[in-house]
Motif scaffolding. Structure first.
Motif, PDB file in Angstrom:
ATOM      1  N   GLU A 152       0.830  -1.210   0.000  1.00 59.10           N
ATOM      2  CA  GLU A 152       0.000   0.000   0.000  1.00 59.10           C
ATOM      3  C   GLU A 152       0.862   1.256   0.000  1.00 59.10           C
ATOM      4  OE1 GLU A 152      -3.031  -0.382  -0.548  1.00 59.10           O
ATOM      5  OE2 GLU A 152      -3.070  -2.543  -0.213  1.00 59.10           O
ATOM      6  N   LEU A 200      -6.667   6.437   8.830  1.00 63.18           N
ATOM      7  CA  LEU A 200      -7.410   5.193   8.662  1.00 63.18           C
ATOM      8  C   LEU A 200      -8.795   5.250   9.279  1.00 63.18           C
ATOM      9  CD1 LEU A 200      -4.604   2.554   9.319  1.00 63.18           C
ATOM     10  CD2 LEU A 200      -5.559   3.275   7.133  1.00 63.18           C
ATOM     11  N   GLU A 258     -12.072   7.366   1.146  1.00 68.61           N
ATOM     12  CA  GLU A 258     -12.039   6.030   0.552  1.00 68.61           C
ATOM     13  C   GLU A 258     -10.634   5.459   0.670  1.00 68.61           C
ATOM     14  OE1 GLU A 258     -11.260   7.309  -4.103  1.00 68.61           O
ATOM     15  OE2 GLU A 258     -13.191   6.481  -3.475  1.00 68.61           O
ATOM     16  N   PHE A 259     -10.549   4.124   0.642  1.00 67.03           N
ATOM     17  CA  PHE A 259      -9.274   3.469   0.927  1.00 67.03           C
ATOM     18  C   PHE A 259      -8.210   3.816  -0.112  1.00 67.03           C
ATOM     19  CE2 PHE A 259      -6.282  -0.074   0.847  1.00 67.03           C
ATOM     20  CZ  PHE A 259      -5.975  -0.188   2.188  1.00 67.03           C
ATOM     21  N   THR A 279      -5.604   8.217   2.917  1.00 66.37           N
ATOM     22  CA  THR A 279      -5.639   6.913   3.572  1.00 66.37           C
ATOM     23  C   THR A 279      -4.354   6.135   3.326  1.00 66.37           C
ATOM     24  OG1 THR A 279      -8.043   6.844   3.315  1.00 66.37           O
ATOM     25  CG2 THR A 279      -6.928   4.768   3.785  1.00 66.37           C
TER      26      THR A 279
END
Length: 418
Positions: free
Chosen positions: A139, A370, A375-376, A381
């Protein structure tokens, strides 16, 4: 039949198979031994080996099947998987009973199994570390595809507030307006950690020296558990203490000296965090100091040194590797603290060298990113993973430096005592 019922049936059946394997194995071994044949192990050892050969393969097959189902997405009916495990367990039972013979070293086989499980327990921490790293790196790389790595490392402004425009279809405008400079976050983290260590290391080490070298047994028996109670207090309680009690005191004291202090300042959480991690240093240092051979103290005193000189020149240098390890544990605890900082120092990224101003830390921003409504896939994020990756690297570097320091102190002390 529901899954929990199937699991209960599987556990019950496996228990019955284990009992059968135990009694059959012990009965066969006792029979062979009663015939006058010398055996390499006791009947109970053959019995436990039969249990291991029955339950071990069955549990292994079930674990592998669960791993394939959960991580690889394969669809395996639970009933079939557990039935196959029981079939393998029955085969293991037959094999274990057949191996009950005079020339089989059941004791050595059990030792090998125990060694295998111990090695597996030791590898769990290593695999967990790699798993954490892999979960962060993926990520974090997505974030660095959106933001420049150099700007993230060297930027002095953290303002991800405009990244919400991406969800509104204005991604280019949001990306240009958002700023992800992590320097204020890491500066706040190191500032608060430094204040905490300036409180915790002297107090913790001096209290450990007192309890190990000076305190009577009755005082030590009472003082050490009371001191260790500090480690069990929830951090949110420390946060209340820092925000309601310590911060106003700092503001009042600063006003006496003509200084302007904010009620959300870095000094309050640093002091309270230092109080919180005193037991980590005190308890571990106390154990290390007590492990120094008493003959070294007696030899130093016999040469004419006072007790204080003995502690300074003999005991503390001998215990220094353990003291460094305890301090490193405390630093890691301080770097990861969140609640005290949120409640007493605020959440504003502020690049300043003044501990009387408000600032925040990396872990606070990770929680904020978080726990928000973004949105992720948004940059805000994903920035949490980038911050976590850099914090992981910083902690790993501190660990490596501490290992090098510990080895040097050990080598120096060993050479001086040859």
């Amino acid at each position: 039949m529901q899954t929990n019922q199937i699991l209960a049936l599987f556990c019950g059946t496996l228990l019955v198979l284990g009992l059968i394997a135990f009694f059959l194995g012990r009965a066969k071994a006792a029979k062979v031994r009663a015939s006058g044949t010398a055996m390499y192990a006791q009947p109970d050892q053959y019995a436990w080996f039969s249990v291991l050969s029955t339950a071990g393969p069955a549990i292994a097959v079930g674990a592998v099947g669960a791993f394939v189902m959960l991580l690889l997405g394969a669809e395996i009916p639970t009933l079939y998987l557990l039935a196959a495990s029981l079939v393998v367990g029955c085969a293991g039972l037959v094999m274990g009973i057949n191996l009950v013979r005079p020339d089989f070293h059941a004791r050595k086989a059990i030792e090998r199994v125990i060694r295998f499980f111990l090695a597996g327990a030791a590898l769990i921490s290593i695999f967990t570390t790699f798993g954490i790293l892999l979960s962060i790196v993926g990520e974090a790389l997505r974030f660095f595809q959106m933001q420049n790595f150099w700007d993230f490392i060297t930027g002095t402004t953290w303002n991800p507030g405009a990244s919400f425009l991406e969800a509104a279809g204005r991604a280019e405008e949001g990306a240009s307006a958002a700023q992800f400079g992590s320097v204020p976050l890491f500066a706040g983290t190191f500032m608060i950690t430094l204040i905490a260590m300036l409180v915790a290391i002297p107090v913790g080490l001096l209290s450990a020296i007192y309890m190990a070298e000076y305190a009577p047994r009755r005082v030590r028996t009472l003082a050490k558990p009371v001191l260790e109670v500090l480690a069990g207090i929830p951090t949110v309680v420390y946060g209340f203490f820092a925000a309601i009690t310590v911060a106003p005191i700092i503001v009042d004291v600063s006003g006496v000296f003509g200084l302007d202090a904010s009620f959300n300042n870095a000094l309050a959480p640093g002091i309270v965090m230092g109080i919180m991690i005193i037991p980590f240093i005190s308890s571990l240092s106390d154990d290390v100091i007590n492990s120094v051979p008493d003959s070294m103290r007696q030899g130093s005193l016999a040469l004419g040194m006072t007790q204080g000189e003995t502690i300074r020149d003999v005991v503390v240098p001998a215990a220094l590797p353990g003291i460094i390890s305890a301090s490193l544990l405390a630093v890691s605890r301080a770097l990861g603290e969140t609640m005290i900082v949120v409640m007493a120092a605020g959440m504003r990224p502020n690049l300043t060298a003044n501990p009387l101003e408000d600032m925040t830390t990396v872990t606070v921003r990770i929680v904020a990113a978080l726990a928000g409504d973004q949105e992720f896939a948004s940059a805000e994020t994903l920035s949490a993973f980038a911050l976590g990756l850099v914090l992981f690297i910083v902690t790993l570097s501190l660990n490596l430096v501490s290992v090098i320091m510990i080895r040097r102190f050990r080598e120096k002390y060993r050479i001086n005592n040859l």
